[in-house]
Design a protein around this motif. Sequence first.
Motif, PDB file in Angstrom:
ATOM      1  N   ASP A 255     -15.036  13.344  14.938  1.00  0.00           N
ATOM      2  CA  ASP A 255     -14.342  12.114  15.294  1.00  0.00           C
ATOM      3  C   ASP A 255     -13.330  11.825  14.189  1.00  0.00           C
ATOM      4  OD1 ASP A 255     -13.740   9.753  16.614  1.00  0.00           O
ATOM      5  OD2 ASP A 255     -15.326   8.621  15.625  1.00  0.00           O
ATOM      6  N   ILE A 256     -12.289  11.089  14.511  1.00  0.00           N
ATOM      7  CA  ILE A 256     -11.321  10.674  13.484  1.00  0.00           C
ATOM      8  C   ILE A 256     -11.278   9.150  13.478  1.00  0.00           C
ATOM      9  CG2 ILE A 256      -8.919  10.801  12.723  1.00  0.00           C
ATOM     10  CD1 ILE A 256      -8.639  13.461  14.181  1.00  0.00           C
ATOM     11  N   GLN A 257     -11.416   8.556  12.323  1.00  0.00           N
ATOM     12  CA  GLN A 257     -11.437   7.095  12.201  1.00  0.00           C
ATOM     13  C   GLN A 257     -10.611   6.647  11.006  1.00  0.00           C
ATOM     14  OE1 GLN A 257     -12.969   4.625  14.039  1.00  0.00           O
ATOM     15  NE2 GLN A 257     -13.731   6.094  15.539  1.00  0.00           N
ATOM     16  N   LEU A 278     -20.314   7.754  23.797  1.00  0.00           N
ATOM     17  CA  LEU A 278     -19.005   7.317  23.301  1.00  0.00           C
ATOM     18  C   LEU A 278     -18.026   8.481  23.093  1.00  0.00           C
ATOM     19  CD1 LEU A 278     -17.916   4.495  22.475  1.00  0.00           C
ATOM     20  CD2 LEU A 278     -18.385   5.131  20.100  1.00  0.00           C
TER      21      LEU A 278
ATOM     22  N   PHE B  47       2.808  15.156  25.333  1.00  0.00           N
ATOM     23  CA  PHE B  47       2.423  13.839  24.822  1.00  0.00           C
ATOM     24  C   PHE B  47       2.440  13.888  23.296  1.00  0.00           C
ATOM     25  CE2 PHE B  47      -1.539  16.151  24.857  1.00  0.00           C
ATOM     26  CZ  PHE B  47      -2.289  15.648  23.800  1.00  0.00           C
ATOM     27  N   ILE B  60      -0.287   9.393  23.928  1.00  0.00           N
ATOM     28  CA  ILE B  60       0.605   8.727  24.881  1.00  0.00           C
ATOM     29  C   ILE B  60       1.667   9.728  25.341  1.00  0.00           C
ATOM     30  CG2 ILE B  60       2.257   6.814  25.217  1.00  0.00           C
ATOM     31  CD1 ILE B  60      -0.487   5.675  24.755  1.00  0.00           C
ATOM     32  N   THR B  75       5.900   4.324  26.695  1.00  0.00           N
ATOM     33  CA  THR B  75       5.559   3.067  27.363  1.00  0.00           C
ATOM     34  C   THR B  75       4.045   2.934  27.352  1.00  0.00           C
ATOM     35  OG1 THR B  75       7.529   3.202  28.725  1.00  0.00           O
ATOM     36  CG2 THR B  75       5.775   1.751  29.494  1.00  0.00           C
ATOM     37  N   VAL B  81      -8.154  -1.310  21.123  1.00  0.00           N
ATOM     38  CA  VAL B  81      -7.851  -1.633  19.732  1.00  0.00           C
ATOM     39  C   VAL B  81      -6.420  -1.248  19.318  1.00  0.00           C
ATOM     40  CG1 VAL B  81      -8.515  -1.195  17.326  1.00  0.00           C
ATOM     41  CG2 VAL B  81     -10.276  -1.357  19.099  1.00  0.00           C
ATOM     42  N   THR B  83      -3.799   0.090  21.112  1.00  0.00           N
ATOM     43  CA  THR B  83      -2.700  -0.337  21.984  1.00  0.00           C
ATOM     44  C   THR B  83      -2.430  -1.838  21.809  1.00  0.00           C
ATOM     45  OG1 THR B  83      -4.278  -0.562  23.796  1.00  0.00           O
ATOM     46  CG2 THR B  83      -3.002   1.465  23.725  1.00  0.00           C
ATOM     47  N   PHE B 122       1.543   2.843  36.090  1.00  0.00           N
ATOM     48  CA  PHE B 122       2.264   3.090  34.833  1.00  0.00           C
ATOM     49  C   PHE B 122       2.189   4.543  34.387  1.00  0.00           C
ATOM     50  CE2 PHE B 122      -1.799   1.180  33.470  1.00  0.00           C
ATOM     51  CZ  PHE B 122      -2.281   2.155  32.626  1.00  0.00           C
ATOM     52  N   MET B 244      -9.206  11.472  23.682  1.00  0.00           N
ATOM     53  CA  MET B 244      -8.768  12.487  22.727  1.00  0.00           C
ATOM     54  C   MET B 244      -8.824  11.968  21.308  1.00  0.00           C
ATOM     55  SD  MET B 244      -5.501  14.140  24.615  1.00  0.00           S
ATOM     56  CE  MET B 244      -5.693  14.890  26.227  1.00  0.00           C
ATOM     57  N   LYS B 245      -8.929  12.870  20.368  1.00  0.00           N
ATOM     58  CA  LYS B 245      -8.818  12.525  18.950  1.00  0.00           C
ATOM     59  C   LYS B 245      -7.769  13.412  18.300  1.00  0.00           C
ATOM     60  CE  LYS B 245     -11.577   9.126  18.369  1.00  0.00           C
ATOM     61  NZ  LYS B 245     -11.380   7.914  17.593  1.00  0.00           N
TER      62      LYS B 245
END
Lengths: 347, 280
Positions: A255-257, A278, B47, B60, B75, B81, B83, B122, B244-245
Amino acid sequence: MKVIKIDKKKWAEGLNKLRAAYQLIGPVKKDTYHDFQVLDKDQLPDFDFLNTRMSPKSIAFPQSEVMLQYSLDEAKEDHHIMKEVQKDASPRAVFGIRPCDAKALMLVKLNFDTSDYKDPYWIQAYEASTLIGMACDNPSSTCFCTSTGCGPYNEEGLDVLMVDIGDHYLAKIISKKGEELLEKAGWKTSADDPSLIEKKKSQSEAKITSAVETKNLKDKTILDLYEAPFWEDISFSCLNCGTCTYVCPTCWCFDIQDEAHGKKGVRMRNWDSCMFPLFTLHTTGHNPRETKVHRVRQRFMHKLKYFMDKYDKGIMCVGCGRCIRLCPVNIDIRTVCDKMNNFKASC
Amino acid sequence: MINPYVPYPVRIDDIQIATEDKSLKTFKFVFLNKSDEEKFAYKAGQFAELSIPGKGEIPIGIASSPVEKGFVMFTVFKAGVVTSHLHNMKVGDIMGIRGPLGNWYPWDILEGKNIFIIGGGFAFTTLRSSIVYMLDPANRKKFGTIDVVYGARTPGMLLYKDELIAWGKRDDIRMHLTIDREAPDWKYHVGMGPNIAEKVGPKGDDNTYAIACGPPIMIKFTLPVLEKLGFSHDHIILSLENRMKCGIGMCGRCNIGKELVCKDGPVFTLAEINQTPREY
Ligand SMILES: Cc1cc2nc3c(=O)[nH]c(=O)nc-3n(C[C@H](O)[C@H](O)[C@H](O)COP(=O)(O)OP(=O)(O)OC[C@H]3O[C@@H](n4cnc5c(N)ncnc54)[C@H](O)[C@@H]3O)c2cc1C
Ligand code: SF4
Ligand code: FES
């Protein structure tokens, strides 16, 4: 390949010589188990274990690590600009790593070192490490490495393979990196009888009776296995605690935080687990892996099918047996693998 | 070694409210270092991770087009959190952009073909990028007919309305705008996107590709319509979303089977998706 004899009386002395050039890492007894840690001055690695509780994957992939840093102070010229954190890339020597765990690092490398992207944190730490393996002579009942393309004397991923012969060790040089380390330690005596290693290897391999069958996995389609009827049963007792993924030497998900305190902040990465809801939860509330059946299936399908299809390097499991020993509800990857391997889709 | 996690620093150059309910805003960014713009060379359909120090990163779709220079545009719907924080930021603020990421619409295959675009809500961002790209004077002759069905709940919820209307006046693209229910002064279609697509869509054949982007419910009703029109599954192109991360195929969370949506996707043909578990 050259085999060196290390008299146990010269062991501490050699290690002390190495401390000037390397940070030493090795297994240490903690309470009732062993784990890898950076060795203190004068501390020796303790080889009196079957395997460590956690795998040594954290030498290249710490459970938590800072990736980027930044300032939020608008008075500073470079505020809000994220920068790479410089890491210690100095050489480290890892002692007592088991052949299965070294092979696991090779599998994990496929994820972090690709032709498109390179993960600099993993690669730097991995390349800075010299891996001195310790062959297994007393495999445990949950070890099944001989059927995963590995084995108790497997050399892949190691720089040196050490074998315990009683009053001395035999150290087989596998790479240039390994050769340099032995030289720096002052261990130079050639072994009189290197064939001992082969003899002990067969003895140890014969002790491993537990196995998985994987040869049919390749020919089955992803969707047939995905839709097999046994997943409900397999996952029934799973608590989604994530233990299996944390102790696994080949699990690499993270995870990245962001963490900011006052005007300073860092971007971290932390181990994550496909067992947690999650992990895949969309912001809309939709979760593509909504139930534990989905999540358990993902873990086994990734290890035993997706990885195999993607890389053609066998299964993403080295047979260390940690997940079997530590799962609180006794879910056993060997049983799951056999079920998958023997599965016949009804058309 | 290039560190793929370090974003390019950018400055917010412009912020426009994109829909009447203010839930979407369009952001234009300029790169602090001019040379980063070249490194960010992208194709329509890709993206990026918008990276806000102290808050996090969000994947995005790139709404600007490769033929538009000097800025990149996104857009963003106010959802959680990161956004929400972005919606409160101001022109001049500094943040980061990481990318371009993922694959793109298969422009090499699409050249010489008729294009049928179906968009909803959107999810029109990378479709805008694609249309601007195809309509560019240097590119228009590379494509056959272009049909666009774009639907939203109300006229005020359509993104990039001025551009839509301007495209509607051209003779080299057929625009089919639609809203869910009648509204005053609305001169275009009324009805759900998939129903309009069925009425106005081109026939599917070897030389015609459909690109559909929209909420899951729209996609669900659009696929049977495309099949009815004669589109085979390898001529239907979709763009998937998953949490995604890393965006570079390493953190392991966005997979559908052995494909990683962030790296092997987000663009897949329906034929490809049919071979994977539906975990999106
Ligand atoms: C390829 C792609 C293209 C997209 N294109 C667009 C687009 O053009 N426009 C658009 O509006 N949307 C787009 N989206 C969707 C968009 O990415 C999401 O709406 C966005 O990520 C939501 O972020 P958020 O921070 O507001 O939401 P949140 O749900 O608050 O969280 C998102 C992130 O915040 C952190 N986080 C929040 N809560 C937790 C928690 N409890 N534990 C751990 N971490 C947490 C995580 O980092 C998480 O990833 C796209 C998505 C994809 C995959
Ligand atoms: S350790 Fe066992 S109970 Fe915990 S998540 Fe893994 S399989 Fe489930
Ligand atoms: S987002 Fe990390 S693997 Fe796709």
